[in-house]
Write an enzyme that holds these catalytic residues in place. Sequence first.
Site, PDB file in Angstrom:
ATOM      1  N   GLY A   1       0.820  -1.204   0.000  1.00 37.27           N
ATOM      2  CA  GLY A   1       0.000   0.000   0.000  1.00 37.27           C
ATOM      3  C   GLY A   1       0.851   1.249   0.000  1.00 37.27           C
ATOM      4  O   GLY A   1       2.075   1.206   0.107  1.00 37.27           O
TER       5      GLY A   1
ATOM      6  N   GLY B   1       0.509   5.967   0.559  1.00 37.29           N
ATOM      7  CA  GLY B   1      -0.275   7.148   0.905  1.00 37.29           C
ATOM      8  C   GLY B   1       0.592   8.373   0.841  1.00 37.29           C
ATOM      9  O   GLY B   1       1.739   8.339   0.356  1.00 37.29           O
ATOM     10  N   GLY B   2       0.062   9.495   1.344  1.00 35.80           N
ATOM     11  CA  GLY B   2       0.832  10.724   1.306  1.00 35.80           C
ATOM     12  C   GLY B   2       2.087  10.668   2.141  1.00 35.80           C
ATOM     13  O   GLY B   2       3.059  11.374   1.878  1.00 35.80           O
TER      14      GLY B   2
ATOM     15  N   GLY C   1       3.997   7.886   2.486  1.00 31.85           N
ATOM     16  CA  GLY C   1       4.988   6.986   1.926  1.00 31.85           C
ATOM     17  C   GLY C   1       4.404   5.621   1.620  1.00 31.85           C
ATOM     18  O   GLY C   1       3.256   5.516   1.202  1.00 31.85           O
TER      19      GLY C   1
ATOM     20  N   VAL D   1       3.732   1.250   2.457  1.00 36.35           N
ATOM     21  CA  VAL D   1       3.466   0.238   3.479  1.00 36.35           C
ATOM     22  C   VAL D   1       3.953  -1.107   2.952  1.00 36.35           C
ATOM     23  O   VAL D   1       3.678  -1.467   1.804  1.00 36.35           O
ATOM     24  CB  VAL D   1       1.967   0.150   3.827  1.00 36.35           C
TER      25      VAL D   1
ATOM     26  N   LYS E   1       4.919   0.913   7.987  1.00 35.78           N
ATOM     27  CA  LYS E   1       4.649   2.168   7.290  1.00 35.78           C
ATOM     28  C   LYS E   1       5.960   2.943   7.233  1.00 35.78           C
ATOM     29  O   LYS E   1       6.502   3.348   8.255  1.00 35.78           O
ATOM     30  CB  LYS E   1       3.580   2.978   8.019  1.00 35.78           C
TER      31      LYS E   1
ATOM     32  N   ASP F   1      -9.971  10.891   9.886  1.00 38.34           N
ATOM     33  CA  ASP F   1      -9.927  10.300   8.543  1.00 38.34           C
ATOM     34  C   ASP F   1     -10.648   8.958   8.545  1.00 38.34           C
ATOM     35  O   ASP F   1     -10.131   7.935   8.068  1.00 38.34           O
ATOM     36  CB  ASP F   1      -8.478  10.132   8.083  1.00 38.34           C
TER      37      ASP F   1
END
Length: 906
Positions: A602, A604-605, A607, A609, A623, A719
């Site tokens: 995975g 995201g903003g 970095g 996973v 993460k 979130d």
Amino acid sequence: MCPKVLTFLLVASFQIYTETYGDDFTVMSMLMDAWKNTPRNWVGADPCGGKWEGISCYNSRVTWITLAAEGLTGELPGDISYLSELEVLDLSYNTGLSGTLPASIVNLKKLKNLKLVGCSFYGPIPELIGSLQLLESLDLNSNRFTGQIPHSIGNLSKLFLLDLSYNQLDGAIPVSSGTTSGLNMLVNTKHFHLGRNRLSGTIPKELFRSDMTLIHVLLHDNNLTGSIPSTLGLVQTLEAIRFEGNSLTGPVPPNLNNLTTVKTLILSNNKFTGPVPNLTGMAYLSYLMMENTGLEGQIPPTLFDLPSLQTLILRNNQLNGTLDIARSSSSQLEAIDMRNNLISFYSETPEQRNNVDVILVGNPVCERTEATEHYCTVHQANSSFLLPCTSDQISSPNSKFSYPYTGVLFFRPPFLESRNATSYRCLVEESLMHSFKNSRLPVDSVYVNCPTNDSLGYLESNVSVFPSGQNHFNTTTISEIGSVLNLQTIENPDIFGPSHFKGAAYPYFDGKLTVSNKLWSTGSIIGAAAGGASFLLLLLLAGVYAYRLKKRRERASEQKNHFAYLDLKKSDRVPQLKGARCFFFDEITKSTNNFSEANHIGSGGYGMVYRGMLPTGQLIAIKRCRQGSVQGGLEFNAEIEVLSRVHHKNVVNLVGFCFERGEQMLIYEFVRNGSLRDSLSGLSGIWLDWRRRLNVALGAARGLAYLHELVKPRIIHRDVKSANILLDESLNAKVADFGLSKPMDNSELILATTQVKGTRGYIDPEYQETLLLTEKSDVYGFGVVLLELVSGRKPLERGKYLVAEVSSSLDRKKDLYSLHELLDPSIGLDTKPEGLDKTVDLAMKCVQEKGSDRPTMGEVVKEIENILHLAGLNPNAEAESTSASFEEASQDEFPPSLKEEELSLS
């Protein structure tokens, strides 16, 4: 110097410099613990460097496990999926291996051959087995697998062999439909071996295509009904067709005549109607068997013009008229069995009388006075049946002391009554030796003993295969011998069709015969080396120890400096996080195989996973903050601040953290089944029925209520979305991703902010307008998640917001429960699920425009529990806590050392 000290130092130094990659060694250690009767040379700490029997490695990674016929017992642990470079897994002919095939095996993305022939595995074949895109051989023959054949197998574009025969699989043969894959997609597969299961329904016409390259289609001994689809005649590459032992009806399709390369055609024991089909185009057909099928009418004379026909078995039908083989142009014809039909006349040449065995017992022609004895009598096998082909003892002609590999070979019988055993044995032995030589296997000779018949009429012969060049086989050769025997088609003449082999345990592997000598020699070498190099080794280890001590101090200082600017505790020491620890960068690198692409799960903003596994076997998710990212650094600190204080079964657990070499990483428990969003969209392959959806909603609500009402200071997630709700192995929900979280100083204070953060479609409109954040913003996001659970839709699609669409539909129709276009079809719309209306009502309350009109998360928990009660479900079936636990803290939610007052930041 003390010998014990020297031994300890030597062992320590060997473990430091092992050749096997750390995670692979951990998994191999687990396998050694899970199985009994592993090879005797599975000793030491280095499977690759120690050349463990049956283990092949490349660049310190385990790539092959071939342990066929080892006598292994136990189960296959799910952690084998972390051998990320594994290409071959062959555990065939280990009848003591049982249990279910772990679903995690689908993570072996480099696997090319999965061979578990002749074991005792049971349960379903993992539905996502089709995600192994490199798989060339899926050989699960002779186990106890149940359930349906997974549709996803159709995704295996490189598959050469599909062998699922001799199991207990049921249901229909899967073919593609819309977005669903099926076996008809396997255009490069040579073998469909699906016989001796419990498959039902018709043979789908979509199963066969003109662009297929199939050689074998084996569907025998199932519960299939309907007719043979005419599309079978499109597969021009076929050589063997076996549909016997079903309940197939209708006429045999005439376009089978197009299959010019078929050598073996067996359609016996079905319920066909009509005449014997025209097969004149099948120039290579040598063995035709259609007994007990209901065929009627006259036998076409052209049947005996087939140039390669050797054996014809049409007994127990309603065939009539004249059997005339005198005009046959085939010089290969050897045997005809037409007993128990309505044949009135028979004609043959003198030469055929001497060379062709014919049986017409039970026909009117044998009631005539002029009937001759040779075709109206079934000849019993004579004494020559007991003679071996080349010798009267089971031994290798070229090696007096050799250890053969043995097992049982099964064939569909030819015309056995009139064929003596000497001919049979010579035929099989010669064909097997020819196959072994073509495969370049070190086989000296083969012995096949007297064949017998099993309950379904299959021939059984004990087979002994003798080694060449040494007195034993190794595990790889045993595996290859099994493959040859399982795909064997006896040629010259080709009358037997594909075989099936059941191997026995082979107790004579090299490791088991000579390991004691090896260990003695190794021990002597180690002892000599220890005496000669002890002083030098001590100096080396002392230097290594000093260097590591220095690095640990540097790391401790780096950790101390990092936490100095975190607003966790106003002190200059690293906080003692409960249940979490600090990891070194090297540990994380090793656990993820150097952050390999295969372990990337995975992004995201902040970095990336990654998935990893600790030396203890614990699965983790890492993460990794993008270096230089301000957003990532802030999220990293926020998550440490939050997760160091929260401990709840519905909140993802922090295992540890790492900040070294400019890196910032958080390490969590690995939650196996991905996110709720993945399940709703179908990406994870997990189907959530209505009950499971309610349980997921309840678990997520409990996690959020815990954050809002029990932790001090209380926490706003900020979130909340379906992508941040993870599902564990029991499909229990865990709230995750606290990078945007904010603490609330007290329950009355609304936090001011200068920037709205969150995910479009889930953001509280009041928060977006006023820039004021409260816990009711999380309630709004949870309401959107509830609508996702009901509809299966994304919160924002093609510029349209899900909340707005539902609100508009309610205003227009005044009755949500008739708006089928808004409901997820996979829930089932024939009958409205219990509690659906109340769930929608609750979702719409949560997404009210004003935060003051929304319920608290504690109230949401109570309402979902009531919905479950009304639906006749137990809200505590998959989660222990109830709504009462949100009014007074339950000791079960926290370890004894983590009472509520200890979670305060002050």
